[in-house]
Motif scaffolding. Sequence first.
Motif, PDB file in Angstrom:
ATOM      1  N   THR A  16     -34.035 -21.741  -5.783  1.00  0.00           N
ATOM      2  CA  THR A  16     -32.593 -22.237  -5.873  1.00  0.00           C
ATOM      3  C   THR A  16     -32.289 -23.744  -5.216  1.00  0.00           C
ATOM      4  OG1 THR A  16     -31.828 -20.001  -5.443  1.00  0.00           O
ATOM      5  CG2 THR A  16     -30.276 -21.533  -5.102  1.00  0.00           C
ATOM      6  N   ASP A  38     -31.256 -26.678  -7.535  1.00  0.00           N
ATOM      7  CA  ASP A  38     -29.857 -27.387  -7.195  1.00  0.00           C
ATOM      8  C   ASP A  38     -30.370 -28.895  -7.082  1.00  0.00           C
ATOM      9  OD1 ASP A  38     -27.038 -26.775  -7.061  1.00  0.00           O
ATOM     10  OD2 ASP A  38     -27.409 -27.628  -4.849  1.00  0.00           O
ATOM     11  N   HIS A  71     -28.704 -31.985  -9.382  1.00  0.00           N
ATOM     12  CA  HIS A  71     -27.732 -33.194  -8.766  1.00  0.00           C
ATOM     13  C   HIS A  71     -28.328 -34.520  -8.909  1.00  0.00           C
ATOM     14  CE1 HIS A  71     -25.292 -29.996  -6.867  1.00  0.00           C
ATOM     15  NE2 HIS A  71     -24.585 -30.824  -6.830  1.00  0.00           N
ATOM     16  N   ALA A  90     -22.170 -27.541 -11.614  1.00  0.00           N
ATOM     17  CA  ALA A  90     -23.357 -27.113 -11.005  1.00  0.00           C
ATOM     18  C   ALA A  90     -23.101 -26.354  -9.827  1.00  0.00           C
ATOM     19  CB  ALA A  90     -23.994 -28.648 -10.449  1.00  0.00           C
ATOM     20  N   LYS A  91     -21.775 -26.844  -9.113  1.00  0.00           N
ATOM     21  CA  LYS A  91     -21.397 -26.011  -7.916  1.00  0.00           C
ATOM     22  C   LYS A  91     -21.194 -24.591  -8.552  1.00  0.00           C
ATOM     23  CE  LYS A  91     -17.976 -25.681  -4.337  1.00  0.00           C
ATOM     24  NZ  LYS A  91     -16.688 -26.518  -3.845  1.00  0.00           N
ATOM     25  N   ARG A  99     -24.407 -22.736  -9.142  1.00  0.00           N
ATOM     26  CA  ARG A  99     -25.135 -22.429  -7.634  1.00  0.00           C
ATOM     27  C   ARG A  99     -24.289 -21.243  -6.874  1.00  0.00           C
ATOM     28  NH1 ARG A  99     -27.775 -24.947  -3.399  1.00  0.00           N
ATOM     29  NH2 ARG A  99     -28.192 -23.182  -1.616  1.00  0.00           N
TER      30      ARG A  99
END
Length: 470
Positions: A396, A400, A404, A428-429, A432
């Motif tokens: 993860t 992530d 970014h 993306a947030k 996640r």
Amino acid sequence: MKKVIYSLLLFSLLLVGCGNNETQNAKPGDEKKQEQSKNDEKNNEATEKSDQKESSDERNNDKSNFYENIPAAPKNPNEVVNQLPGEFAGIPVNSDEVKPNVLEKIKEAPPLGDQPSDEDYDHYFNMLYSLISQDFPDPEEVLKKWEYALSGTPDASDERFQFKDQYNVEIILDSSGSMNNLVGNKTRMDLAKESINRFLSTVPEEANVSLRVYGHKGTSSDADKGKSCSKIEQVYDFKPYNEEEFTKSLDSFKPSGWTPIEGALKESKKALDQFDPKTTTNLIYLVSDGIETCDGHPEEYAKTFADSSIKPIVNVIGFNVDGEAQKQLKAIAENTDGVYTTVTNEDELNDEFDRAKEVLESWEKWKENALDDVDAKDTDAYFDILGYTNSFSRQTISQDNNLHRLITTLSLDDILTQEDSKELKKRAKETREIIDEAEAQIEEDLKQASNTKLDELKKRINEKYNSNTN
């Protein structure tokens, strides 16, 4: 004064006369030409607008065609588990070596343009995500490892996992050209050979071991395909491990050619036919870093192999495989009820063989009647779950960070605007958060499942996280 007035009147008459003469001298059809000219201008404007609309439609069609086969980012825990690794999974996309290749891929996509819609951002984000998506561990594989760890006990409902008098262990090793690729400062082949030798040197003396290799003849050129695909060799026959002899066998081949996985499984079945299935347990480890390239269908043949009287345990190790190869190798393991594991380094490879080592040590104790209470056998479920969640968390964080990095790199290179970057990071947030939710939910499911009977556990995990939904 009169002369002046007269002159002005004369000049005015001349002007009027000239105007009348021009009107009288106009040729027939001039008015029609003027009208036609106006119509042409209108037609040109209409054509230009039509061309603009067609151009816009073409751009939209290009976008649709480009994004058609790009998978969407996960929207729920099940999709997280079943996503396939991207081309740049786990690789820092902003490194000097990798960045040009990443940018080349991204430039194939239609640009976002001046006023992207939410749908445009969604498509673009999915494209970026598909390049760096990680291979998250499958909880179903934890279940299979628990079942495998129960070998030899009354809880092992599958007869393949019940200990018998004889134990055969065969390693089928991919020696195709790609096994020359480096992992750190060693080739994949070097690491595989070291791990295999280390593992087999620890098996009980009573066990027969075998090493079968493919892809070690010819080259990866089309001209050598027939030669490479047809040559599958058992370089160490079924017999107890002898360090000197086995090491010599390992040194007898180098990676070079194609990948006949189905052919290797067929040869393995022929060799195992000599053993009585009622008294023999057959364990096979297939180690491969790629997909079948010799026109075979190993996932289909694996089912035939599993249903035969040999009843093999077929575990598959994917060594730094891409998404397509992983899908096929996973299917081989699934069709034989075996365990599939992706490994990326020597430690992970050793861990998989250590699990087999523990089972063989239990078989040796069983042979010596030293296992007083098999029901007390500990599957180490707690540590398996901890290892699973640790691996999930590492994947993860890596994914992530890479996502970014990618968005930031595109912003610095002026491929994305600040607004584009903001919209993509928002997505993306959200992704996640879904992945974090998936990890927490799977961990809780595994904890509850570890306290249930094996059949109930299998049903729960398979229904919820069945890998066949890919």
